[in-house]
Enzyme design. Structure first.
Site, PDB file in Angstrom:
ATOM      1  N   HIS A 224      36.394  48.110  38.787  1.00 31.73           N
ATOM      2  CA  HIS A 224      35.841  49.446  38.978  1.00 31.73           C
ATOM      3  C   HIS A 224      34.450  49.543  38.368  1.00 31.73           C
ATOM      4  CE1 HIS A 224      40.184  50.209  39.484  1.00 31.73           C
ATOM      5  NE2 HIS A 224      39.813  51.234  40.225  1.00 31.73           N
ATOM      6  N   ASP A 298      39.504  47.015  49.032  1.00 32.58           N
ATOM      7  CA  ASP A 298      39.650  47.926  47.914  1.00 32.58           C
ATOM      8  C   ASP A 298      38.536  48.962  48.059  1.00 32.58           C
ATOM      9  OD1 ASP A 298      40.530  49.069  45.563  1.00 32.58           O
ATOM     10  OD2 ASP A 298      40.556  47.201  44.436  1.00 32.58           O
TER      11      ASP A 298
END
Length: 972
Positions: A224, A298
């Site tokens: 992230h 993702d």
């Protein structure tokens, strides 16, 4: 070189065989109809609509109107294929979902990250245990059921894809983003768990997603925030990270999410994300592994990918790499435009576009979007928080909690009478449920202090310390480590005490402990949920067995797969009614009956407990200590149980003596007490006496003989307001009876007349007689004997005589405003006058207890004399005393125990087995046990407050009506 070639050929052959045998998991059994729907829809779509199907955008049901308007615009302008819901609430999401679906010509494919349930994203929804917890469970059918029930929740909310299970193998304890989300570090265990989870969820009609391909487990970076590097060679990745994907693909996995990772051995371009690598997505996942399901990137907003290129370029690169769905694009409009431009420029072929779009449409057909229906709002919240979910959660925790160290078999705890317990809470989260549950089994004191010296001084009074390490259970990413201060304090505690350390966090927390030598027992409970805390306490005391195995290694201390399995000790556990075949909704009918008893002033308050098959399934309190008071009845309040004393104190002690051959049921009073040899009672046997079939008078108002004949108040001849050697029997506060009067009571009984005829007649006299015999035999008081022989080893810590000098008056329920003998509130002193005149210690009355403790003793009887790893009485002894010897003479009684009625009227609901037994008490108390249905029922009340008067509880059949409702709730 030859060896490398052989390995390559073997891997290639395996991959080829997988590719040849793997079917498209998106196809349905009605393939022809599905193909017709997909082909027809595809043929009618514009290029823009086709490209739009490749996008799934993030939506939150708690977002503001401006953000919502952007989503609506995106749906209308770009004809996107799906939505991934994030934060919000279930009802809000359902309403928003119905609104957004209505805007789309082609129904939207709905996805969510619900790895441990909808609670991962939504408030007011269910949170199942994290994968790390599930990884400790041996029974994979429970994992399958977890997947199924999460799938049911998703489906009920209109969610078609759950981005789960995580199949990352967490071989790196420092992994900041996977950790608890992984089933563990062992590839086989991870694969098995993921397989069962997937099967359960897909059987519920929700498509699974394995992530994060090719493997995010062995890194200490968060994708992230950056692009993590997986530095292993291809052989290692194939044998470890890719292992779960091979099996799941073969078993029908619907989709895969490709992670943003830097994997130099699979993608030679430096710093090039795996999600954009054609070699990783197409060559390995699609070709070598033969995967034909949907492939999601993702989130494209994550730094691991977003830093890669300009807005929109990443979307095109991801699609060209082989991904089917672009998840959470930074800008859908720009991304769509770039893919369309590439299509028009011939960089993307029609067949390539058709391949992915048709897979999306196949998925939509498979989840029923060809006949789309809006989410029904009625009962939605209730359907997402079900009783069956609570039942499963309990089962999961019972199977997961792991004992990793157990020196000298300390756990489960036995010989409670030899132990003094302290509880120490570490961590920043609550441990109240753990402490509350521990206290159901033993007297446990919480020790708190900010000063180490003071803290250690306070611990000196205890020989066993239970340390609970409690960190936040809000999400799996919360900090799990001990603070430096906690490590110092823990070291000091372990050096000086027997310690049970219970870690309500992921196992890695224990790695920071330099040495575990001084810890006797260590338990890993994985999470700090209330259920985890309660089940762990039950495991410590042997109410449930230990079954779990470590899903990961803990530094150099413990290896993956380790776990010490202990059997239960048959102590009472606490669970949900359905787990023992009782309908909880039907059982709730008890509430209204108990409340009526309180509202109609039949008693100020009630403690109620029901157990079945060794598990407490109902334990509630009603009302207050007094009608006009403020103290609500609490679980640790104690009641004067009155005549329950007979079977809770005197009877078990007599059973012991009978087993030892000191007495028999045929022993006569003249045999056990010489003074009875020349009396009219010399021939009376224990059997007849305890069956209330010995012509003994029911009772004698001993106190009445000590009242002033004029004032009817305690005579100065017999009483003083201050204690002295001659006036040493405390009948109530500041009122002391002559010490020698205790000798008068046995004489009065011995010399009393017998009833004219032999028939059933309830009498207290046998227990006065037995009290004297038992105390003479042991040369100890009855209260001391009951404590040492039964209450202390049973862990019945709220059961005692004369509680006024041991327990706060706030925890003792008063019994009467006495206006005929003691002329004051009877509070903490025995209500029965005869027992009061025996210094509060009667064989027939005097015991105070709470419902939980009474249940322990009754459960011991129900288990034929066995409880908590100790045999108190032999099975044949229990059977001998639980027998009606005079039923033919219309006397229902057993030896000491009351038994069900022989006709229409009696002490039970009439719906109970004849092998059952129990007793009732004058103050409103009642307890009953049934061996056939394995039921223990306890009803404690103070119906005598403020005045005994009419027994409305008895007249209105409150106790037996509740008993009837218990039996009506039994389903199997």
């Amino acid at each position: 070189m030859r060896q490398i070639t052989i390995i390559f050929i073997a891997l290639f052959s395996f991959a080829l065989s997988v590719a040849q045998t793997t079917k498209n998991p998106l196809l349905t059994s009605d393939y022809a109809a599905q193909k017709k729907w997909v082909d027809s829809l595809y043929a009618s779509m514009t290029l823009e609509e086709k490209v739009g199907q490749l996008y799934m955008v993030q939506v939150m049901s708690n977002q503001d109107q401006a953000t919502k308007n952007k989503v609506i615009k995106t749906i209308k302008e770009h004809k996107i294929g799906g939505i991934i819901y994030s934060n919000g609430g279930p009802v809000r999401q359902a309403k928003l979902n119905n609104e957004l679906q209505a805007l789309s010509n082609i129904p939207l494919l709905i996805g969510m990250d619900a790895e441990w349930g909808l609670s991962m994203r939504l408030d007011s929804t269910y949170a199942f245990p994290w994968n790390m917890t599930l990884g400790a469970i041996k029974d994979n059918k429970l994992i399958e059921q977890t997947g199924r029930q999460i799938g049911e929740h998703c489906k009920r909310l209109g969610v078609h894809f759950n981005f789960a299970p995580v199949v990352d193998i967490n071989t790196n304890p420092k992994n900041p983003i996977i950790g608890n989300r992984s089933f563990g570090e062992d590839r086989d265990n991870v694969t098995e768990k993921a397989s069962y989870f997937m099967k359960g969820m897909q059987d519920a009609g929700v498509l699974a997603n394995a992530k994060h391909f090719p493997g995010h487990g062995d890194t200490d970076q968060d994708s992230h925030l950056t692009l993590p590097t997986i530095s292993f060679n291809e052989k290692r990745i194939d044998s470890i990270e890719l292992f779960p994907y091979k099996k799941l693909i073969h078993e029908g996995l619907s989709s895969v999410m490709v992670a943003h990772l830097n994997v130099p051995s699979l993608e030679p371009r430096d710093g090039y994300p795996s999600s954009l690598s054609k070699h990783i997505v197409t060559d390995i996942l699609k070709e070598r592994l033969g995967f034909k399901g949907l492939i999601f990137t993702d989130a494209l907003t994550m730094k691991g990918a977003a830093n890669f290129s300009e807005t929109g370029d990443i979307d095109l690169a991801a699609f060209q790499a082989g991904n089917d769905v672009m998840l959470m694009s930074e800008d859908v409009g720009i991304g769509v435009a770039k893919i369309i431009e590439a299509y028009k420029n011939g960089k993307i072929s029609e067949s390539r576009l058709e391949h992915s779009v048709k897979k999306v449409l196949q998925a939509k057909y498979k989840v029923g979007l060809n006949r789309y229906k809006p989410v029904k709002l009625y009962n939605l919240s209730k359907d997402l928080l079900r009783l069956k979910d609570d039942i499963l959660y309990e089962e999961l925790l019972e199977n997961a909690i792991t004992v990793v160290k157990n020196k000298n078999n300390l756990l489960p705890l036995q010989r409670l009478e030899t132990k003094t317990f302290a509880y120490v809470k570490l961590g920043d989260d609550s441990g109240s449920a753990f402490l509350d549950e521990l206290r159901k089994y033993a007297k446990v004191h919480e020790i708190q202090s900010d000063n180490l010296y003071t803290f250690m001084s306070s611990l000196k009074a205890y020989n066993t310390v239970i340390v609970g390490f409690h960190r936040s259970n809000d999400n799996p990413w919360k900090s799990y480590k001990f603070s430096n201060k906690e490590l110092v304090w823990l070291h000091e505690i372990a050096q000086n005490h027997t310690v049970i350390l219970d870690a309500f966090v992921k196992p890695y927390a224990l790695s920071s402990l330099k040495s575990l030598v001084n810890f006797e027992s260590i338990v890993v409970s994985y999470q700090n949920s209330e259920i985890a805390q309660r089940k762990s306490a039950q495991l410590i005391f042997g109410a449930i067995p230990s079954k779990g195995n470590l899903p990961v290694s803990i530094g150099n201390h413990f290896k993956v797969g380790e776990g010490i399995h202990n059997n239960e000790l048959k102590r009472l556990g606490y669970t949900i009614p359905e787990r023992v075949g009782v309908n909880s909704e039907k059982l709730k009918k008890i509430d209204s009956v108990a409340q009526v008893a309180v509202d109609k002033m039949m008693t100020p308050g009630i403690q109620l407990l029901v157990a079945r098959k060794g598990k407490v399934i109902y334990n509630k309190n009603f009302g207050k200590h007094t009608y006009n008071g403020k103290e609500k009845v609490a679980f640790d309040d104690i009641y004067d149980v009155a005549s329950l004393t007979k079977i809770l104190a005197t009877l078990p002690l007599l059973m012991e003596l009978e087993e030892q051959g000191i007495v028999s049921l045929n022993s006569k009073l003249s045999d056990i007490l010489p003074e009875y040899r020349n009396s009219n009672k010399s021939h009376i046997t224990l059997k007849s006496m305890l069956s209330h079939y010995a012509r003994l008078r029911p009772w004698e108002p001993f106190y009445y003989h000590t009242l002033d004949t004029i004032t009817k108040r305690p005579s100065k001849k017999y009483y003083r307001n201050k204690r002295s050697n001659n006036f040493n029997i405390e009948v109530t506060k500041n009122l002391f009876l002559r010490t020698d009067y205790q000798d008068s009571i046995p004489e009065i009984i011995k010399n009393s007349e017998l009833l004219e005829s032999q028939r059933y007649r309830y009498s207290d006299f046998p227990y006065y007689i037995l009290k004297k015999f038992i105390e003479q035999h042991y040369d100890r008081r009855l209260d001391e004997l009951a404590q040492s022989h039964f209450y202390e080893p049973l862990g019945a810590n709220y059961t005692l005589y004369n509680p006024y000098y041991k327990i706060s008056s706030k925890k003792i329920v008063p019994t009467e405003m006495d206006d005929y003998y003691r002329y004051q509130k009877i509070h903490g002193y025995v209500h029965d006058m005869g027992a009061a005149m025996q210094d509060g210690v009667g064989g027939h009355a005097g015991v105070f207890s709470n419902a939980n403790d009474v249940a322990k003793i009754m459960q011991m009887y129900l288990q034929k004399g066995y409880y908590g790893g100790k045999r108190y009485l032999k099975p044949e002894t229990i059977d001998k005393f639980n027998t009606c010897y005079y039923c033919d003479d219309n006397n229902r009684r057993g030896i000491g125990f009351d038994k069900p009625q022989l006709g229409d009227d009696g002490p039970t609901c009439g719906c109970i087995s004849m092998t059952s037994f129990g007793h009732s008490g004058f103050t409103g108390t009642y307890t009953w046990a049934d061996p056939e249905e394995e039921i223990v029922y306890v009803f404690l009340a103070n119906r005598t407050f403020p005045h005994a008067g009419k027994n409305l509880l008895l007249r209105e059949n409150i106790r037996t009506e509740i008993q009837r409702l218990i039996y009506e709730a039994i389903e199997n």
